[in-house]
Design a protein around this motif. Structure first.
Motif, PDB file in Angstrom:
ATOM      1  N   GLN B  41       0.822  -1.231   0.000  1.00  0.00           N
ATOM      2  CA  GLN B  41       0.000   0.000   0.000  1.00  0.00           C
ATOM      3  C   GLN B  41       0.847   1.268   0.000  1.00  0.00           C
ATOM      4  O   GLN B  41       0.306   2.363  -0.150  1.00  0.00           O
ATOM      5  CB  GLN B  41      -0.969  -0.013   1.200  1.00  0.00           C
ATOM      6  CG  GLN B  41      -0.323   0.107   2.569  1.00  0.00           C
ATOM      7  CD  GLN B  41       0.176  -1.233   3.116  1.00  0.00           C
ATOM      8  OE1 GLN B  41       0.422  -2.173   2.376  1.00  0.00           O
ATOM      9  NE2 GLN B  41       0.349  -1.306   4.429  1.00  0.00           N
ATOM     10  N   HIS B  42       2.170   1.120   0.192  1.00  0.00           N
ATOM     11  CA  HIS B  42       3.018   2.323   0.190  1.00  0.00           C
ATOM     12  C   HIS B  42       3.877   2.421  -1.071  1.00  0.00           C
ATOM     13  O   HIS B  42       4.777   3.245  -1.157  1.00  0.00           O
ATOM     14  CB  HIS B  42       3.919   2.346   1.440  1.00  0.00           C
ATOM     15  CG  HIS B  42       3.162   2.118   2.717  1.00  0.00           C
ATOM     16  ND1 HIS B  42       3.586   1.255   3.698  1.00  0.00           N
ATOM     17  CD2 HIS B  42       1.996   2.637   3.156  1.00  0.00           C
ATOM     18  CE1 HIS B  42       2.710   1.244   4.691  1.00  0.00           C
ATOM     19  NE2 HIS B  42       1.733   2.062   4.386  1.00  0.00           N
ATOM     20  N   GLU B  67     -11.804   6.020   1.770  1.00  0.00           N
ATOM     21  CA  GLU B  67     -12.651   6.011   2.973  1.00  0.00           C
ATOM     22  C   GLU B  67     -13.720   4.924   2.849  1.00  0.00           C
ATOM     23  O   GLU B  67     -14.785   5.114   2.250  1.00  0.00           O
ATOM     24  CB  GLU B  67     -13.323   7.376   3.232  1.00  0.00           C
ATOM     25  CG  GLU B  67     -12.416   8.412   3.860  1.00  0.00           C
ATOM     26  CD  GLU B  67     -11.851   7.967   5.207  1.00  0.00           C
ATOM     27  OE1 GLU B  67     -12.417   7.056   5.847  1.00  0.00           O
ATOM     28  OE2 GLU B  67     -10.831   8.527   5.621  1.00  0.00           O
TER      29      GLU B  67
HETATM   30  N1  LIG Z   1     -10.424   5.606   7.272  1.00  0.00           N
HETATM   31  C1  LIG Z   1      -9.837   4.729   6.312  1.00  0.00           C
HETATM   32  C2  LIG Z   1      -8.771   3.937   6.978  1.00  0.00           C
HETATM   33  C3  LIG Z   1      -8.014   3.041   6.049  1.00  0.00           C
HETATM   34  C4  LIG Z   1      -6.920   2.265   6.770  1.00  0.00           C
HETATM   35  O1  LIG Z   1      -6.273   2.768   7.693  1.00  0.00           O
HETATM   36  N2  LIG Z   1      -6.708   1.004   6.353  1.00  0.00           N
HETATM   37  C5  LIG Z   1      -5.742   0.153   6.961  1.00  0.00           C
HETATM   38  C6  LIG Z   1      -6.112  -1.288   6.751  1.00  0.00           C
HETATM   39  S1  LIG Z   1      -7.607  -1.776   7.537  1.00  0.00           S
HETATM   40  C7  LIG Z   1      -4.395   0.332   6.282  1.00  0.00           C
HETATM   41  O2  LIG Z   1      -4.345   0.684   5.120  1.00  0.00           O
HETATM   42  N3  LIG Z   1      -3.306   0.023   6.985  1.00  0.00           N
HETATM   43  C8  LIG Z   1      -2.040  -0.129   6.370  1.00  0.00           C
HETATM   44  C9  LIG Z   1      -1.065   0.948   6.672  1.00  0.00           C
HETATM   45  O3  LIG Z   1      -1.413   1.885   7.384  1.00  0.00           O
HETATM   46  O4  LIG Z   1       0.062   0.814   6.199  1.00  0.00           O
HETATM   47  C10 LIG Z   1     -10.914   3.837   5.713  1.00  0.00           C
HETATM   48  O5  LIG Z   1     -11.908   3.561   6.392  1.00  0.00           O
HETATM   49  O6  LIG Z   1     -10.792   3.430   4.564  1.00  0.00           O
END
Ligand SMILES: N[C@@H](CCC(=O)N[C@@H](CS)C(=O)NCC(=O)O)C(=O)O
Lengths: 249, 255
Positions: B41-42, B67
């Motif tokens: 994801q990065h 979101e």
């Molecule tokens: N508010 C966002 C939050 C998205 C989010 O933080 N997703 C997490 C996974 S559940 C993520 O991408 N984490 C990986 C990271 O931060 O590297 C949404 O609801 O889509």
């Protein structure tokens, strides 16, 4: 049946809901309560989960047919559905997504920062009795004792600077309102930022589009009417504990 | 043929919300799986879609959406198929109230626990220099802090205790709400249930002393009812890890 709206001074979430009700022409029984004195926690108000655990903190409560509704953006969506005035949400699904995502950003990043800074500048005098949520009670204690860490206040100032930058960018194409047409996003954004001009003046030092947008907003009849409910000269300087600063990211 | 692409990880938490909503609506989409534990994801190609570097994101034609909860509302409005937002304005309010409560109060506590027992340990053995470089590529400062804590096992006892407190309370609130009506926010299955299921499907396994047939019969009834839906089965079939396989525990009969 006429709903009952318990609201604080027209600042933050109370501002959003009052102005939305006037925009939509929804007839409500308005009951001013002192949020800073903790009146929202008194036995005079209903105490369903959605009131006691609202993560907005000290916001307004709208009671309709025995259902107590909280969280200003969603109460405003409700008012948009039931009121007869012009829509305060875009009709197109993608434009609506833009509005909801914008409001989510305000709720999650801007509101906690503004509430932290507002409470630090004007701490409430005492922790009221009867707060059901332990984490909200902890925010009250922190606010009353002035114990919010400096690093959090610094980060909160950054969040306000970023919010104004985001508004400037959004308005750069010459639009009048954040989503193009006037919407709940304008109300919620202004509700949380109005008090930040005095507390984070740097954020507004070079923000002509934001200045003009605020002037337009504050000239709307519904907004004038909401602000007219203030019982003090500067409602934007009145704060009670709001949403918590995101503890996870 | 579809002009919808969903960038997601496992059917779980934020990724699972738009996935399940798309399946319930019967909307075909191109699935673009990102391995969160491999920091997909990065990477630049995904940052071009969502510069914040969080999952999920969706594209519909040339429109880009992020979101997860707001994406679900869009999916419900933009496509044909069964209506997932209730028709009644009060039920709509309740749907949004619960989704916010789950997204911003209960889910972060589950995440903190999940990241400390699963995500951190899953990546910790990688080369430390490589991990530091990976963290430096994360756009959001808040997410950099979370990753550092997870990798170094640095969540404080205080914050873990607070998360566990919220999990216990949140399970109680869910049980209470589901004791009042069949579905979380109205009398019909909808977005609040899709949101809640993604957070709660593994609770009987991860929090067995708090969530079980005896203590929380309404939560168990609700989880089994959602698991029985064909859309849920199809959605969870896109899972690639043991995380998604935890759902099979809902095959058990009520005790
Ligand atoms: N508010 C966002 C939050 C998205 C989010 O933080 N997703 C997490 C996974 S559940 C993520 O991408 N984490 C990986 C990271 O931060 O590297 C949404 O609801 O889509």
């Amino acid at each position: 049946m006429t709903g009952i709206l318990y609201h604080g001074q027209p600042n933050g979430p109370s501002f959003t809901v009052l102005a939305a009700a006037f925009e939509k022409g929804v007839d409500l029984d308005l009951r001013a309560i002192d949020l800073v004195a903790g009146e929202r926690h008194s036995t005079a108000l209903p105490h369903a989960i959605e009131v006691d655990q609202s993560i907005e903190g000290e916001g307004p409560v709208l009671v309709v047919d025995g259902v107590a509704m909280t969280d200003s953006v969603f109460v405003a969506c409700y008012l948009d559905e039931v009121g007869s005035g012009p829509a305060i949400r875009p009709a197109d699904p993608y434009a609506r997504w833009q509005m909801m995502a914008w409001c989510r950003y305000v709720i999650e990043r801007v509101a906690p920062a503004a509430a932290a800074l507002g409470n630090a500048a004007a701490p409430p005098p005492a922790v009221p009795a009867g707060i059901a949520s332990a984490d909200l009670a902890a925010r009250w204690t922190e606010a009353v004792e002035g114990k919010v860490e400096e690093s959090r206040l610094t980060d909160s100032r950054t969040k306000i600077v970023q919010a104004v930058e985001k508004i400037e960018a959004q308005l750069a194409d010459g639009r009048d309102w954040l989503m193009g047409d006037f919407s709940i996003a304008d109300l919620e954004t202004h509700g949380w930022l109005a008090g930040m001009r005095a507390i984070v003046p740097d954020a507004f030092a070079a923000a002509p589009l934001t200045d003009a947008w605020e002037a337009r907003l504050r000239a709307r009849p519904a907004v004038v009417k909401a602000l007219g409910l203030a019982t003090i000269p500067e409602p934007e300087a009145i704060w009670a504990p709001g949403p918590e600063i995101n503890r996870w990211g | 043929m579809t002009d919808v692409t969903l960038y997601h990880w496992e059917p779980n938490a934020n990724s699972g919300k738009p996935m399940l909503a798309l399946f319930e609506k019967g909307v075909a989409f191109d699935s673009h799986y990102l391995d969160l534990l491999n920091f997909d994801q990065h990477r630049p190609d995904y940052l071009a879609v969502n510069p914040l570097g969080t999952i999920p994101a969706m594209t519909h034609g040339d429109k880009v959406l992020t979101e997860s909860t707001a994406i679900m509302e869009y999916v419900d409005e933009a496509f044909d198929g069964p209506r997932l937002m209730p028709a009644d304005p009060v039920d709509q309010w309740r749907t949004r109230w619960w989704m916010k409560f789950l997204d911003q109060w209960l889910a972060p506590s589950f995440s903190m626990i999940g990241w400390s027992v699963f995500v951190g340990p899953s990546v910790r053995q990688k080369d430390p220099a490589e991990l530091e470089a990976a963290i430096d590529r994360i756009p959001m400062p808040e997410r950099r802090v979370a990753w550092r804590k997870a990798i170094h096992g640095a969540f404080s006892a205080e914050e873990m205790t607070e998360s566990q407190r919220r999990v216990a309370l949140g399970i109680g609130y869910l049980e209470q709400a589901l004791g009042q009506r069949e579905w979380l926010a109205s009398d019909e299955y909808g977005l609040a249930d899709i949101n809640g299921f993604n957070l709660a499907y593994a609770m009987p396994l991860s929090q067995p002393q708090l969530c079980n047939d005896e203590l929380t019969p309404n939560i168990m009834r609700w989880l089994r009812a959602i698991y029985a839906r064909p859309a849920t089965r199809a959605c969870w079939a896109l899972g690639r890890t043991d995380l998604a396989r935890r759902i099979s525990l809902l095959e058990s009969e009520p005790a």
